[in-house]
Design an enzyme around this catalytic site. Structure first.
Site, short mmCIF file in Angstrom:
data_model
loop_
_atom_site.label_atom_id
_atom_site.label_comp_id
_atom_site.label_asym_id
_atom_site.label_seq_id
_atom_site.Cartn_x
_atom_site.Cartn_y
_atom_site.Cartn_z
N ASP A 173 0.85 -1.20 0.00
CA ASP A 173 0.00 0.00 0.00
C ASP A 173 0.88 1.25 0.00
OD1 ASP A 173 0.88 -0.20 2.59
OD2 ASP A 173 -1.11 -0.10 3.52
N SER A 174 2.22 1.05 0.00
CA SER A 174 3.14 2.17 -0.25
C SER A 174 2.91 2.73 -1.65
CB SER A 174 4.60 1.72 -0.07
OG SER A 174 4.84 0.54 -0.80
N ASP A 211 -1.13 -6.04 -0.20
CA ASP A 211 -1.57 -5.43 1.06
C ASP A 211 -3.08 -5.22 1.07
OD1 ASP A 211 0.44 -4.97 2.94
OD2 ASP A 211 1.21 -3.22 1.87
N LYS A 251 -1.43 -9.41 2.74
CA LYS A 251 -0.71 -8.98 3.95
C LYS A 251 -1.59 -7.98 4.69
CE LYS A 251 3.12 -6.08 3.82
NZ LYS A 251 2.65 -4.91 4.60
N GLU A 310 -1.70 -5.50 8.56
CA GLU A 310 -0.91 -4.96 9.68
C GLU A 310 -1.59 -5.26 11.02
OE1 GLU A 310 -0.21 -0.77 8.99
OE2 GLU A 310 0.77 -1.14 7.06
N GLU A 353 9.01 -4.22 10.55
CA GLU A 353 9.44 -2.93 10.00
C GLU A 353 9.99 -2.03 11.10
OE1 GLU A 353 6.69 -1.04 7.31
OE2 GLU A 353 7.85 0.82 7.26
#
Ligand code: KIV
Length: 271
Positions: free
Chosen positions: A51-52, A90, A120, A122, A189
């Site tokens: 999602d970057s 993501d 993925k 978080e 991270e």
């Protein structure tokens, strides 16, 4: 080490075996078809449609604005370009935090509409129910702990996480919870290298570090940063392998010069 071209497609099982035999996992982000073909040819094990993309592709300040539809669009191109790499996508902010049913529906959309191989998300113990539900549906899940950029407004800063004992202890509990829930790997991270080493040894699933030192089972970088496309972004953990910003800048300047000078196209470049 040369890339094993015999392997048709990297699987979660192969990633697990790599951890067991101490072979490091190489992962980079990718957001489109062209980049995915290059990275896949290079032999990357995992391509992350991060999602970057919200930052480096769309120019947003954070990862929060990107939508599920936009993530699926990026993932479709990457999947078409990757014949060997395992492609993980993501789950964007707001597509899984509501409840486990919403999380499952979002994961199913990604898998069905993009053809990706896993998702993925978080978070630690607070997202375990969602992870279990997604895995029960047959979808591989990668976790993400430490600096979780979707929570940037809670943290208030992109600085190193889990430096104090309380946060380090929570991370240790979280990684076990993610492993027990069935995650096939976990991104760590921006945490101290010593902590990353300790938690990597505490689990049987691979850890993939970004700013988490050399003892993770693999490494990931945002591809635009590592090829020098993001001007002025040079955190300590980043190794920039080429400066494409300057390369593209000079190419564009040379093109402008040729067009203005009526030197492009020449006789051979026309019909
Ligand atoms: O979105 C992303 O690029 C990521 C990596 C930093 C791991 O999650």
């Amino acid at each position: 080490m040369s890339v094993n071209k015999e392997i048709k497609r990297i699987t979660t099982h192969i990633l697990q075996e790599m951890k067991q035999r101490g072979e490091k996992i190489a992962m980079l982000t990718a957001y489109d078809y062209s980049m995915a073909t290059i990275l896949d040819d290079a032999g990357l094990d995992v391509l992350l449609v991060g999602d970057s993309a919200s930052n480096v592709m769309a120019g947003h300040e954070t990862t929060l604005p990107i939508t599920l539809d936009q993530m699926i669009y990026h993932a479709q191109g990457v999947v078409r370009g990757a014949s060997r790499a395992f492609v993980v996508v993501d789950l964007p902010f707001g597509s899984y935090q509501g409840n486990s049913k919403e999380a499952l529906n979002s994961a199913i959309r990604i898998m069905k509409e993009s053809g990706a191989h896993g998702v993925k998300l978080e978070g630690g113990v607070e997202v375990v129910e969602s992870i279990q539900r997604i895995i029960t549906a047959g979808i591989p899940v990668m976790g993400h702990l430490g600096l979780t950029p979707q929570s940037i407004y809670k943290f208030g800063t992109y600085t190193v996480r889990a430096k104090d004992e309380e946060e380090a202890n929570k991370l240790k509990t979280d990684i076990i919870a993610l492993q027990d829930a069935g995650c096939f790997a976990v991104v760590l991270e921006k945490i101290p290298a010593k902590l990353a080493k300790e938690v990597t040894a505490s689990v049987s699933i691979p850890t993939i570090g970004i700013g988490a030192g050399p003892n993770c089972d693999g490494q990931v970088l945002v591809v635009n940063d590592m090829i020098g496309l993001t001007k002025g972004f040079k955190p300590r953990f980043l190794r920039q392998y080429v400066n494409l910003y300057d390369g593209i800048l000079s190419a564009a300047q040379a093109y402008i010069k040729d067009v203005k000078a009526k030197d492009f196209p020449n006789e051979k470049e026309q019909y």
